[in-house]
Design an enzyme around this catalytic site. Structure first.
Site, PDB file in Angstrom:
ATOM      1  CB  CYS A  17     -10.297  11.352   3.435  1.00  0.00           C
ATOM      2  SG  CYS A  17     -10.217  12.186   5.029  1.00  0.00           S
ATOM      3  CB  CYS A  20      -8.881  10.952   7.950  1.00  0.00           C
ATOM      4  SG  CYS A  20     -10.471  11.723   7.594  1.00  0.00           S
ATOM      5  CG  ASP A 396      17.270  -8.110 -24.023  1.00  0.00           C
ATOM      6  OD1 ASP A 396      18.164  -7.919 -24.852  1.00  0.00           O
ATOM      7  OD2 ASP A 396      17.250  -9.079 -23.240  1.00  0.00           O
TER       8      ASP A 396
END
Length: 704
Positions: A17, A20, A396
């Protein structure tokens, strides 16, 4: 370089996480010889300035049993079985103790049962309590702090069974988070394993197998049929077909011959190749892709940034609500302290923000990894989100909608019996020319195996603005524009009509003739990409109604190409500044606008757009560095894929956040009738974490 400025990069296994990761980063930064530390949670990497041993870094991550290895360490430090036991040994012991305790309960030996439950809580929750107490003392409201309060509260009111189950299920939930994030990270790390660690090198005319770290630029690499290519290089001998799917996402092998570029991690076909190494192992296209994608996985997307800020205020809010649940009913409504303390503890457990915190990063990491494996390099979570909300895409023309290389489209001789002769004369003359279109004519002649090299040209001249001229077998031939043949064309209306018709189709038209007559008409044009005509309708089908072609070519040519590919708007005769201005005007009209170009001459427009998408990412450093998204295989068909992946990512993130918060709200409602239990709370929290994780991992399965 001094020790304080020395940079080291490590791979971290087990980060589950972002909280952590932040804690681990802080711990590493406090090591004696470390100046700064930065954790990339998405990629699972640690960058430190200074010096630290792997043992010291692992000690800093001991609260989550993190495993650390050097970034370039290709050897596995521990096998899978040992890894599982090391990470989850406390979990296995807790399961055994809880099963034994439950068994003693069945035979009415509550004393033994209680002791075993306490042991399960202490062993299973040791790291949890260690971090939880540390966080609470420093008033840092984390998941560990919430769970520590809940488990101690359960013990305080004698709910030993439920306290042990909470510890067990929380440990299981953390293990699932670690597994899911490692799996998501592996989607891009797997690219590291596709390039061989050794190669057969010819140095000083001696062949030897060498580790890729020892190979130098200029070494000759020998690649046998069926072997993977270890380094980027250029073919100097041989011919083969190379499968480049790992780099560009192309399903069909690409022909490679003299002077063609090859990439590390690609698979050689049936031919033998000798390749001169052009890049060191850490500079290969594959290495750059991995580096850029891991950097992108570490960048927070807007949704993730929102969740992180929300979670910062959410956790103390849950603690405050739990405190009110515990105190208000007994103090003001004559409630039972034991009952409402139990409800408050249950709220703390179900209010744990695990599922909320993991909901976004697992989705972002999975999506970016999936895109990379399919030949689309996304430079960050913000661009992954942006591309899904695009309302218009500008293209382009040259090198994007077209291949950027001219080809012969028409060859019309006045005498069909002399078709090969006339083409050989044109090729022989153009072989002396430096004109950009000469290569297209020579390519056509080579395809037809016409031996123009044997033709001797005398008195070759190049006339600026007109064409080329030379004497062959005593006769003067000219190839060029109508100005070479003004008098002859005036007497030949049919040939003039043919010339004008081809010119109106946007083609560059040249004539072959003598001083007396026209012999042939040859037309050259930039070739459309096969993917252009199929991609634009798919984008329209996805709801992107505005597709615009921007080009410096003349408007007539632009109109013809634009109509062939099906874009909705066409703008020709544009300078780079004009493209930039037009992108800004599109943003005012349609909101979010993407620009697709080659990453070099379209740089201003790419930078001004909401998302800049570069063609030709493979081997093109400029495209990799300047674009927000790079299409590695020059394949426009990946555009609908990345738009779909982006929208699905946003959809899953919203689902995850809504589901996570919905579970918390449902828990609050269950408190009122007293139906919320610790068991139900932890199962709901773990279930939510598991579901949002699995939902995020679904993004790895979306196909291009």
């Amino acid at each position: 370089m001094s020790e304080k400025t020395k940079k080291q990069v490590y791979r971290i296994e087990g980060l589950s996480c972002s909280n952590c990761a932040a804690k681990f980063e802080k711990n590493v930064a406090q090591l004696p010889k470390v100046t700064t530390a930065k954790v990339n949670f998405g990629a699972g990497k640690l960058l430190i300035e200074g010096e630290a041993t792997i043992a010291e870094i692992e000690a800093a991550g001991a609260f989550e049993n993190l495993l650390v290895r050097n970034e370039h360490d290709t050897e596995k430090r521990i096998n899978t079985q040992e890894l599982f036991i090391k990470k989850n040994g406390h979990l296995l012991i807790s399961i055994i103790l809880i099963v034994l305790a439950f068994g003693f309960q069945l035979v009415n030996r509550e004393d033994f049962s209680k002791i075993l439950y306490i042991m399960a809580i202490v062993i299973g929750g040791f790291h949890l309590f260690k971090e939880g107490f540390s966080d609470l003392i420093s008033l840092d409201f984390t998941m560990e702090g919430l769970m520590t309060i809940a488990i101690l509260g359960a013990a305080l009111i004698g709910e030993w069974t439920e306290g042990a189950i909470v510890v067990l299920l929380f440990a299981v939930s953390e293990a699932l988070e670690r597994f899911s994030m490692d799996k998501a990270r592996q989607s891009i790390r797997s690219l590291m394993d596709i390039a061989p660690k050794e190669a057969l090198i010819k140095r000083n005319n001696v062949e030897q197998r060498m580790n890729v770290s020892e190979i130098q630029v200029g070494d000759i690499m020998i690649i046998k049929p069926g072997q993977k290519i270890a380094m980027d290089g250029q073919v100097i001998k041989g011919h083969s077909a190379v499968n480049q799917a790992a780099i560009t996402g192309e399903a069909v092998p690409v022909e490679k011959q003299l002077d063609d570029a090859v990439f590390a991690g690609t698979l050689n076909g049936e031919g033998m190749l000798e390749v001169v190494v052009t890049k060191l192992v850490n500079d290969t296209t594959l290495a750059k892709i991995i580096h850029l994608v891991e950097g992108a996985q570490g960048e927070r997307a807007p949704a993730q940034a929102f969740v992180d800020v929300f979670a910062k205020y959410y956790t103390p809010t849950i603690m405050a609500i739990a405190a009110l649940v515990v105190t208000v009913p007994p103090l003001f409504f004559d409630g039972d302290w034991h009952t409402w303390l139990y409800q408050g503890l249950s709220l703390l457990v179900v209010g744990c923000p695990c599922s909320l915190v993991i909901s976004t990063p697992v989705a972002i990491v999975s999506a970016i990894g999936n895109a990379a494996r399919n030949g689309v390099l996304v430079k960050g979570g913000i661009y992954l989100e942006e591309i899904g909300g695009i309302n218009a895409i500008a293209f382009d023309k040259t090198g994007t909608l077209t291949k950027g290389t001219p080809v012969v489209t028409d060859f019309i001789p006045t005498d069909l019996n002399n078709e090969e002769k006339y083409l050989s004369i044109i090729a022989a003359l153009e072989a002396y020319s430096q004109h950009p279109l000469a290569s297209a004519i020579l390519k056509k002649a080579n395809e037809k195996a016409i031996p123009y090299q044997a033709i001797v040209v005398h008195h070759f001249t190049s006339v600026t603005g007109k064409g080329v001229q030379g004497e062959i077998e005593g006769l003067t031939y000219s190839v060029g524009s109508p100005t070479f043949f003004e008098n002859i064309l005036a007497k030949n209306p049919s040939m003039t009509e043919t010339y004008q018709t081809l010119q109106q189709q946007g083609k560059t038209v040249m004539l072959l003739g003598t001083n007396e007559k026209i012999l042939a008409v040859i037309a050259v044009a930039d070739e459309l990409r096969a993917s252009s005509t199929s991609t634009i309708p798919k984008l329209h089908h996805l709801g992107i109604e505005h597709t615009i072609m921007l080009t410096g070519d003349n408007t007539a040519t632009a109109e013809l190409i634009g109509k062939q590919v099906g874009v909705t708007h066409i703008k020709g005769d544009l300078l780079p500044q004009d493209k930039l201005d037009y992108i800004k005007s599109l943003q005012q009209m349609y909101g979010k606008v993407a620009m697709v170009g080659d990453g070099v001459n379209d740089a201003p427009a790419l930078a001004a757009s909401n998302v800049g998408i570069a063609m030709g990412g493979a081997g093109t450093d400029t495209a990799l560095e300047t674009a927000d998204i790079a299409l590695m295989g020059d394949d426009l068909q990946k555009l609908p894929f990345i738009v779909t992946l982006s929208r699905q990512t946003l959809k899953i993130i919203k689902q995850n956040i809504t589901f996570s918060l919905g579970i918390k709200l449902a828990a609050l409602l269950l408190i009122l009738p007293g139906w919320l239990t610790l068991w139900l709370a932890i199962i709901a929290d773990m279930g939510a974490t598991l579901l949002v994780t699995l939902n995020g991992l679904r993004l790895m399965k979306i196909k291009a």
